[in-house]
Write an enzyme that holds these catalytic residues in place. Structure first.
Site, PDB file in Angstrom:
ATOM      1  N   HIS A 277      34.386  -7.140  -5.435  1.00  9.77           N
ATOM      2  CA  HIS A 277      34.486  -6.544  -4.109  1.00  9.77           C
ATOM      3  C   HIS A 277      35.305  -5.257  -4.136  1.00  9.77           C
ATOM      4  O   HIS A 277      35.360  -4.533  -3.151  1.00  9.77           O
ATOM      5  CB  HIS A 277      35.133  -7.571  -3.168  1.00  9.77           C
ATOM      6  CG  HIS A 277      35.132  -7.174  -1.724  1.00  9.77           C
ATOM      7  ND1 HIS A 277      34.892  -5.891  -1.290  1.00  9.77           N
ATOM      8  CD2 HIS A 277      35.336  -7.877  -0.603  1.00  9.77           C
ATOM      9  CE1 HIS A 277      34.950  -5.846   0.018  1.00  9.77           C
ATOM     10  NE2 HIS A 277      35.228  -7.040   0.464  1.00  9.77           N
ATOM     11  N   CYS A 278      35.957  -4.935  -5.269  1.00 16.12           N
ATOM     12  CA  CYS A 278      36.925  -3.827  -5.227  1.00 16.12           C
ATOM     13  C   CYS A 278      36.468  -2.581  -5.975  1.00 16.12           C
ATOM     14  O   CYS A 278      36.189  -1.551  -5.360  1.00 16.12           O
ATOM     15  CB  CYS A 278      38.259  -4.296  -5.799  1.00 16.12           C
ATOM     16  SG  CYS A 278      38.950  -5.648  -4.845  1.00 16.12           S
ATOM     17  N   ILE A 279      36.390  -2.682  -7.307  1.00 10.58           N
ATOM     18  CA  ILE A 279      36.246  -1.466  -8.119  1.00 10.58           C
ATOM     19  C   ILE A 279      34.935  -0.715  -7.836  1.00 10.58           C
ATOM     20  O   ILE A 279      34.937   0.511  -7.787  1.00 10.58           O
ATOM     21  CB  ILE A 279      36.411  -1.777  -9.637  1.00 10.58           C
ATOM     22  CG1 ILE A 279      37.647  -2.654  -9.875  1.00 10.58           C
ATOM     23  CG2 ILE A 279      36.496  -0.510 -10.461  1.00 10.58           C
ATOM     24  CD1 ILE A 279      38.961  -2.038  -9.469  1.00 10.58           C
ATOM     25  N   ASP A 282      35.686   0.367  -3.455  1.00 12.37           N
ATOM     26  CA  ASP A 282      36.842   1.049  -2.856  1.00 12.37           C
ATOM     27  C   ASP A 282      36.873   2.558  -3.107  1.00 12.37           C
ATOM     28  O   ASP A 282      37.204   3.325  -2.189  1.00 12.37           O
ATOM     29  CB  ASP A 282      38.159   0.425  -3.350  1.00 12.37           C
ATOM     30  CG  ASP A 282      38.216  -1.062  -3.040  1.00 12.37           C
ATOM     31  OD1 ASP A 282      37.405  -1.518  -2.220  1.00 12.37           O
ATOM     32  OD2 ASP A 282      39.050  -1.749  -3.643  1.00 12.37           O
TER      33      ASP A 282
END
Ligand SMILES: NC(=O)c1ccc[n+]([C@@H]2O[C@H](COP(=O)([O-])OP(=O)(O)OC[C@H]3O[C@@H](n4cnc5c(N)ncnc54)[C@H](O)[C@@H]3O)[C@@H](O)[C@H]2O)c1
Length: 444
Positions: A277-279, A282
């Site tokens: 969900h992040c790298i 974001d």
């Protein structure tokens, strides 16, 4: 003598200091559920609010819906008189502090989708009362807390900094990593000094070290810097992997050698593409904000381009390896090992395995997969793959023309793969742990 009445901020400060405050955690997912544990363990009363009734029912029954978190925490919470799971947003009125751990995905045009955060902020505004602290923990672009959330909350008529308090504190959860969360320092930035101060008091009960910064924007940007740093460095090693392998140099050995330098170098490892969900997401929050201001973010765009190309690179390596065995991709039996986006968790969000499997199927291969943490391929926003995990046995491995390691879970028996496979394409250097494999190993 007249007694001076304490301000709402002073009352809240006291309640946070002596832990008589009630803390609400909103969004009980990969970030929110572990946060509930930290807040509960530190002695506060906790309201856990999630819009998903199924999760609330499971928590009431003492069941965990996140595999690596396990049922122990869920059953401890279910039997605690200091934990109240609810899907009733009205219960947030009772909380002294409300911590938001809501999704911040990308929309169809890679633009920030703040709908979860802003819809929920509107709900909070409905029952906002003097003396409440609201903290956003979701990853987002600088300006979200002040420009987007504050006006919604102030539409209630209450004023930030005197009536209620608003701060940003980025979550640094790393699912699957066995680390004492209290040892991970927290960054806290408030809309104003009073908000920073109150949020810092709360988080000092949860972690050993709290760093206060001068604004919500600094805290928001710090979280993005952390993740962009990872995305860019992973892209760098992914690019070097392709170049070095053309030069017949093993990138893994190169990284290991470079890692012996005690300063100025941090090891990042190549892989089949970014996941989670992040790298993969974001950095584009900042790229979007930059565009809105007429700036470009070349590093972010380039890293995104290189990382997004990795699944196709893996497929080309598989095709070359099969070709060396005199086999076309069409009709070959592929066994994919690991579909979660990283080792030892069950999270497949943005996992490159989905694209890799679709590319293999699109090329005519017959694909099965084994993942000890993901029994069936969940439906994803952009992918619908109708597969369930097959057992990892000598027979399933021997029946495959190629075993493709996408995610190196530690529960996988790599010796068995090394003994029974003909060809292994390894995107994670997982087979390095197998002594004298009889399979042909191709690093991709
Ligand atoms: N997963 C990670 O490793 C990680 C690490 C650091 C930061 N983050 C950031 O933390 C945030 C949350 O991520 P996550 O992985 O926990 O997401 P998640 O999808 O696992 O959890 C989000 C939860 O919010 C709930 N929810 C959705 N809309 C809601 C609403 N309107 N009201 C109440 N609940 C609602 C969902 O049901 C879900 O349980 C994101 O911004 C993410 O970028 C994630």
């Amino acid at each position: 003598m007249t007694q001076v009445k304490a301000t709402v901020g002073e009352v809240l400060r006291k309640r946070l200091e002596d832990k008589t405050a009630t803390i609400a955690v909103v969004g009980l997912g990969y970030v929110g559920l572990p946060l509930v544990r930290s807040v509960h363990d530190s002695g506060f009363r906790v309201i856990g609010y999630d819009a998903d009734d199924t999760k609330i029912d499971q928590l009431r029954r003492g069941e965990s819906y996140i595999r690596h978190i396990g049922n122990e925490l869920a059953s401890e919470l279910a039997s605690s008189d200091r934990f109240e799971p609810t899907s009733d947003a009205g219960r947030l009125a009772d909380a002294d502090a409300i911590l938001l751990c809501l999704p911040t995905p990308l929309g169809p045009h890679r633009e920030p989708d703040l709908s979860y955060v802003l819809d929920c902020t509107k709900l909070i505004a409905r029952t906002l009362r003097a003396g409440q602290l609201v903290v956003l923990e979701s990853t987002t672009y600088p300006g979200t807390t002040r420009e987007e959330m504050q006006p919604i909350l102030e539409a209630s008529g209450l004023v930030c900094g005197t009536d209620f308090f608003l701060a940003y504190s980025p979550e640094r959860e790393d699912p699957g990593r066995d680390i004492d969360r209290a040892t991970i320092p927290r960054i806290v930035g408030g809309i104003d000094a009073a908000s920073t101060d109150l949020a810092a008091i709360l988080y000092r009960h949860l972690v050993d070290e709290v760093l206060t910064v001068s604004s919500t924007e600094v805290a928001e940007a710090a979280k993005l810097l952390e993740n962009i740093y990872r995305a860019v460095n992973i892209a760098l090693v992914n690019e070097l992997k392709i170049l070095l392998s053309a030069m017949d140099i093993d990138v893994w050995e190169v990284i290991e050698a470079a890692s012996t330098k005690p300063y100025g170098f941090q090891a990042f490892y190549p892989g089949p593409g970014l996941g989670g969900h992040c790298i993969p997401i974001d950095p584009f929050y900042l790229a979007w904000k930059a565009k809105a201001m007429g700036h470009t973010t070349k590093f972010i765009e380039l890293a995104g381009e290189i990382n997004a190309h990795m699944p196709e690179h893996v497929i080309s390596q598989v095709m070359i390896a099969l070709n060396d065995d005199g086999k076309p991709l069409r009709g070959s039996r592929m066994l994919v090992i690991g579909i979660a986006y990283k080792p030892d968790i069950d999270d497949i969000r943005e996992s490159p395995a989905a694209e890799i499997i679709e590319l293999l199927q699109g090329g005519g291969a017959s694909v099965s997969y084994h993942d000890p943490h993901v029994p069936a391929f969940p439906k994803m926003r952009d992918h619908d793959i109708d597969l369930s995990s097959v057992p990892l046995t000598a027979a399933t491995v021997e029946a495959s023309d190629c075993v493709l390691i996408v995610t190196d879970h530690s529960a996988v028996d790599y010796d068995l793969i090394g003994k029974h496979a003909g060809l292994v394409v390894d995107t994670r250097n997982a087979m390095a742990r197998v002594k004298n494999p009889s399979a042909r190993i191709v690093k991709a």
